[in-house]
Design a protein around this motif. Structure first.
Motif, PDB file in Angstrom:
ATOM      1  N   GLY A 372       0.776  -1.228   0.000  1.00  0.00           N
ATOM      2  CA  GLY A 372       0.000   0.000   0.000  1.00  0.00           C
ATOM      3  C   GLY A 372       0.807   1.278   0.000  1.00  0.00           C
ATOM      4  O   GLY A 372       0.241   2.377   0.071  1.00  0.00           O
ATOM      5  N   PHE A 373       2.103   1.176  -0.105  1.00  0.00           N
ATOM      6  CA  PHE A 373       2.960   2.365  -0.055  1.00  0.00           C
ATOM      7  C   PHE A 373       2.633   3.340  -1.182  1.00  0.00           C
ATOM      8  O   PHE A 373       2.692   4.553  -1.005  1.00  0.00           O
ATOM      9  N   GLY A 374       2.259   2.806  -2.338  1.00  0.00           N
ATOM     10  CA  GLY A 374       1.998   3.668  -3.490  1.00  0.00           C
ATOM     11  C   GLY A 374       0.819   4.590  -3.303  1.00  0.00           C
ATOM     12  O   GLY A 374       0.796   5.692  -3.874  1.00  0.00           O
ATOM     13  N   PHE A 375      -0.172   4.202  -2.494  1.00  0.00           N
ATOM     14  CA  PHE A 375      -1.359   5.029  -2.310  1.00  0.00           C
ATOM     15  C   PHE A 375      -1.209   6.001  -1.146  1.00  0.00           C
ATOM     16  O   PHE A 375      -1.835   7.055  -1.136  1.00  0.00           O
ATOM     17  N   GLN A 376      -0.354   5.673  -0.179  1.00  0.00           N
ATOM     18  CA  GLN A 376      -0.175   6.569   0.956  1.00  0.00           C
ATOM     19  C   GLN A 376       0.977   7.546   0.747  1.00  0.00           C
ATOM     20  O   GLN A 376       0.973   8.631   1.317  1.00  0.00           O
ATOM     21  N   GLN A 377       1.971   7.159  -0.050  1.00  0.00           N
ATOM     22  CA  GLN A 377       3.096   8.043  -0.374  1.00  0.00           C
ATOM     23  C   GLN A 377       3.342   7.965  -1.883  1.00  0.00           C
ATOM     24  O   GLN A 377       4.344   7.421  -2.342  1.00  0.00           O
ATOM     25  N   PRO A 378       2.443   8.514  -2.694  1.00  0.00           N
ATOM     26  CA  PRO A 378       2.525   8.306  -4.157  1.00  0.00           C
ATOM     27  C   PRO A 378       3.792   8.849  -4.792  1.00  0.00           C
ATOM     28  O   PRO A 378       4.355   8.215  -5.688  1.00  0.00           O
ATOM     29  N   TYR A 439       3.972  -4.960  -4.688  1.00  0.00           N
ATOM     30  CA  TYR A 439       3.599  -4.758  -3.283  1.00  0.00           C
ATOM     31  C   TYR A 439       3.215  -3.299  -3.035  1.00  0.00           C
ATOM     32  O   TYR A 439       2.284  -3.012  -2.276  1.00  0.00           O
ATOM     33  N   MET A 440       3.928  -2.378  -3.667  1.00  0.00           N
ATOM     34  CA  MET A 440       3.642  -0.958  -3.427  1.00  0.00           C
ATOM     35  C   MET A 440       2.300  -0.544  -3.997  1.00  0.00           C
ATOM     36  O   MET A 440       1.567   0.239  -3.383  1.00  0.00           O
ATOM     37  N   TRP A 441       1.947  -1.067  -5.183  1.00  0.00           N
ATOM     38  CA  TRP A 441       0.785  -0.550  -5.897  1.00  0.00           C
ATOM     39  C   TRP A 441      -0.426  -1.486  -5.854  1.00  0.00           C
ATOM     40  O   TRP A 441      -1.551  -1.024  -6.077  1.00  0.00           O
ATOM     41  N   MET A 442      -0.230  -2.756  -5.612  1.00  0.00           N
ATOM     42  CA  MET A 442      -1.324  -3.721  -5.713  1.00  0.00           C
ATOM     43  C   MET A 442      -1.766  -4.316  -4.379  1.00  0.00           C
ATOM     44  O   MET A 442      -2.746  -5.043  -4.340  1.00  0.00           O
ATOM     45  N   ARG A 443      -1.043  -4.042  -3.312  1.00  0.00           N
ATOM     46  CA  ARG A 443      -1.413  -4.563  -2.003  1.00  0.00           C
ATOM     47  C   ARG A 443      -1.913  -3.439  -1.104  1.00  0.00           C
ATOM     48  O   ARG A 443      -1.471  -2.290  -1.235  1.00  0.00           O
ATOM     49  N   LYS A 444      -2.806  -3.752  -0.198  1.00  0.00           N
ATOM     50  CA  LYS A 444      -3.328  -2.763   0.731  1.00  0.00           C
ATOM     51  C   LYS A 444      -2.411  -2.643   1.942  1.00  0.00           C
ATOM     52  O   LYS A 444      -1.820  -3.621   2.394  1.00  0.00           O
ATOM     53  N   ALA A 445      -2.349  -1.422   2.480  1.00  0.00           N
ATOM     54  CA  ALA A 445      -1.543  -1.191   3.675  1.00  0.00           C
ATOM     55  C   ALA A 445      -2.203  -1.860   4.875  1.00  0.00           C
ATOM     56  O   ALA A 445      -3.428  -1.923   4.958  1.00  0.00           O
ATOM     57  N   PRO A 446      -1.410  -2.367   5.817  1.00  0.00           N
ATOM     58  CA  PRO A 446      -2.003  -3.018   6.994  1.00  0.00           C
ATOM     59  C   PRO A 446      -2.812  -2.065   7.858  1.00  0.00           C
ATOM     60  O   PRO A 446      -3.732  -2.485   8.546  1.00  0.00           O
ATOM     61  N   SER A 447      -2.508  -0.777   7.834  1.00  0.00           N
ATOM     62  CA  SER A 447      -3.272   0.220   8.590  1.00  0.00           C
ATOM     63  C   SER A 447      -3.123   1.567   7.911  1.00  0.00           C
ATOM     64  O   SER A 447      -2.199   1.796   7.124  1.00  0.00           O
ATOM     65  N   ASP A 448      -4.040   2.486   8.217  1.00  0.00           N
ATOM     66  CA  ASP A 448      -4.049   3.776   7.532  1.00  0.00           C
ATOM     67  C   ASP A 448      -2.848   4.637   7.874  1.00  0.00           C
ATOM     68  O   ASP A 448      -2.440   5.491   7.094  1.00  0.00           O
TER      69      ASP A 448
END
Length: 504
Positions: A372-378, A439-448
């Motif tokens: 989820g790194f890509g969505f929280q730190q694009p 992992y950065m773009w296709m997986r969800k982060a474990p927490s917000d």
């Protein structure tokens, strides 16, 4: 302006960048001791020493540019002023500058001794610059030892981390052993040719005046010593553990700059001094290149720790460069210089993002930590993706153009099988580079709030943006950098680089 090295003062002009960095490193060490109490109370003092170190690199860069206006008289001096040395200096200066920019907050957060850290980093750069600028094997060895001693200490610099201490001890023991082998090789070469000057060795080898047995043994030991420094298989066993245990900014710095300095020295010794016995060392170099590319990429594919993955990636890139060294022609030599600069930028850039994700520490280093790194730190995720694609050799990036130029050198020497292995090994590397991007773009982060602290300071962001811009620019317009690399190796042709005609 011409420098006649029969006058000792001219050596001071030829070594001006190294002299500036040495004086600056001493000043940084003294400032660190003088202001130690103030630094602990004020983080701004720690960051200030980082910017002062950057200023020293800038002044050394100006001096390196000034050296382009100088020329040397003859070829017998211990120091060279050829284009390859000056180009390699740019690579080392860029590596040092980027390493400082991505390390300032890491050093502060880990409570490391700031003056000693940046002073040692500058001294390591001095050793590297002496190493790439030496025309004498003894001076080259002294530069290598200055570089090595500084990097040994930097590897074990975090005294509160047992992994760092372990990595420093492993690196020191194995590095000292490799240095002894290298020095013994220099002694045998001297016994065979009666000189340690690279130019004179080349002349003695070409005339057949040297003892072939001593010469071949010396060349073999030098090959082992340099193989250790560039992490070639089977001399790579130290690399993953040392890279994983060392502080991340140190890993970023030495994975790029140490490799660059070692490869330039490798080129100068084998393409120039041992040019006349190319048929003897070519088969060994061929197998080293093939094994390094295949083994490193296969092991990297199963790594779950990003730092160890990048360590095996570094070994694989050494294999790509060894292909050009086996080709031993001017096209390959210019390709090596081009690739070293691009590799330095993209590898330190990738480590810069890793440091940010690890919260300026050594915590979040697993692939799952990038979910989820890509969505929280694009922005940072985009930069990391560019660095990974360039490392893989994706079209449109400078990493792709670098591999193309290495392949051109190999094709010019008709190394067809080695060229195919390079291409296939690069395709293997797509798996582990793109897996991290997935992992950065296709997986969800474990927490917000998983990446709330995964932000880089202004200096680090500037280094990452600079690196990404260079990779994209030279991926589309590689001509200016390639022309500079080509002109940098033209000065070596007086000894007849290019033994492709000897290949069967």
């Amino acid at each position: 302006m011409q420098l006649d090295f029969t006058t000792s003062v001219h050596y001071l002009w030829a070594l001006l960048p190294e002299s500036i960095l040495s004086a600056w490193a001493i000043g940084i060490l003294l400032a660190g001791v003088w202001n130690r109490d103030k630094e602990e109370a004020s983080p701004s003092g720690q960051v200030g020493l980082a910017w002062i170190s950057m200023a020293g690199i800038l002044v050394a860069g100006i001096a390196n540019g000034w050296l382009y206006g100088l020329s040397e008289v003859g070829w017998s001096s211990h120091v060279t002023l050829d284009g390859m040395r000056l180009f390699a200096n740019w690579v080392i200066l860029v590596a040092g500058a980027m390493a400082i920019m991505i390390s300032s907050h890491y050093v502060q957060r880990q409570r490391l001794q700031v003056g000693e850290f940046y002073g040692l980093l500058l001294f390591a750069m001095v050793g590297m610059m002496i190493m790439v600028g030496a025309r004498d094997l003894i001076l080259m060895f002294l530069g290598l030892e200055l570089m090595s001693m500084a990097v040994y200490v930097l590897t074990a610099f975090n005294r509160r981390d047992r992994k760092s201490a372990e990595a420093g001890l492993k690196y020191f023991l194995l590095g000292a052993f490799a240095s002894g082998i290298l020095l013994y090789g220099i002694a045998l070469v001297y016994g065979a040719t009666g000189t340690t000057n690279v130019t004179s060795i080349a002349g003695a080898v070409a005339s057949g005046a040297g003892s072939s047995t001593l010469l071949y043994l010396g060349a073999a030991l030098l090959l082992v010593g340099f193989g250790f420094k560039v992490s070639a298989v089977p001399f790579h066993m130290w690399t993953p553990d040392v890279y994983e245990g060392a502080p991340s900014p140190v890993t970023a710095f030495m994975s790029a700059s140490v490799k660059a300095a070692a490869f330039v020295a490798f080129v100068r010794v084998f393409m120039v001094a041992f040019d006349g016995v190319y048929e003897a060392w070519y088969p060994v170099m061929w197998w080293l290149a093939a094994m390094t590319m295949v083994v490193a990429n296969l092991i990297a594919m199963v790594q779950a720790n990003v730092k160890r993955m990048l360590a095996y990636s570094s070994i694989a890139h050494a294999g790509y460069l060894l292909v050009a060294l086996a080709a031993a022609n001017e096209t390959a030599a210019s390709g090596i210089l081009f690739y070293l600069l691009i590799y330095t930028v993209m590898n330190i850039g990738a480590f810069g993002v890793l440091i940010a994700v690890a919260h300026q520490g050594e915590d979040r280093l697993q692939l799952e930590d990038y979910s989820g790194f890509g969505f929280q730190q694009p922005l940072m995720a985009v930069m990391m993706t560019v660095f990974l694609l360039s490392l893989a050799g994706f079209p449109g990036t400078a990493g792709f153009m670098g591999k193309v130029f290495l392949l051109q050198g190999a094709v010019a020497s008709e190394l067809w099988i080695l060229s195919v292995i390079l291409v296939m090994a690069s395709l293997l590397s797509y798996w582990y580079y793109l897996r991290l991007a997935w992992y950065m773009w296709m997986r969800k982060a474990p927490s917000d709030d998983a990446y709330v602290a995964a932000t880089a300071p202004l200096g680090a962001r500037a280094a990452l943006v600079f690196g990404m811009a260079l990779i994209l620019f030279f991926g589309v317009f590689p001509g200016p950098l390639l022309d500079l690399a080509r002109s940098s190796v033209e000065g070596l042709s007086y000894l007849g680089i290019g033994m492709a005609s000897l290949l069967p």
